[in-house]
Design a protein around this motif. Structure first.
Motif: not given
Length: 184
Positions: A31-32, A106-107, A137-139, A143-145
């Protein structure tokens, strides 16, 4: 005409099967998320309301108290998380890594609002979420997952107390989420 109806029905059935398997609670899905080392960093980023930063951090602290990775000995914990990065809990009966930040997701069910989960940094600089999954994390995109089970308050990371031999044999938590660490 019969044949085309059959194909449509089969396609719909296949789609329904995929939808049901996607809802399986036992599987952690990527999930993001947003990750921060402090409430002030969260506020400064301005991606979520300031009060949600505070609420997410409070949730992460609570989850940390209940579900932090546990180790029988300080040495075992420090082999995974680094020297002076582990604290005694329950009158010294086990050790846990220091909380180094929090992850915010986010819910999706019920809409609106965010949920916080603890974040831990191992001695190699990789970050892990509340259920022991690696945070990637995509630098380029920022984006963090993290695995969705990081936000599950009943998920324990890991469920049992770690011994030195278990940590060494699996090189830490074992199979991580993604291939890279969180970074800075």
């Amino acid at each position: 005409m019969k044949r085309s109806q059959s194909i449509v029905l089969t396609t719909l059935m296949a789609g329904t099967g995929l939808s049901l398997s996607a809802c399986d609670a036992d599987v952690s899905k990527p999930v993001d998320a947003l990750s921060y080392t402090s409430v002030s960093e969260c506020r400064t980023a301005g991606k979520i309301p300031a009060d949600q930063c505070e609420a997410a951090y409070a949730q992460a602290q609570k989850a940390n108290e209940q579900n932090a990775p546990r180790f029988n000995e300080r040495q075992s914990c420090e082999e995974q998380y680094g020297v002076a990065q582990c604290v005694p809990r329950n009158n010294g009966s086990f050790f846990t890594p220091l909380l180094t930040g929090f992850v915010v997701g986010q819910l999706l069910n019920g809409g609106g609002g965010y949920r916080g989960a603890p974040m831990y940094r191992d001695r190699d600089g990789s970050y892990f979420g509340g259920a022991g999954n690696r945070i990637s994390r995509d630098y380029v995109t920022g984006r963090t997952q993290v695995g969705s089970d990081a936000f599950n308050s009943s998920a324990r990371a890991p469920a049992r107390v770690q011994s030195r031999s278990a940590v060494i044999s699996r090189s830490g938590f074992g199979g991580g989420f993604g291939h890279g660490g969180f970074g800075g």
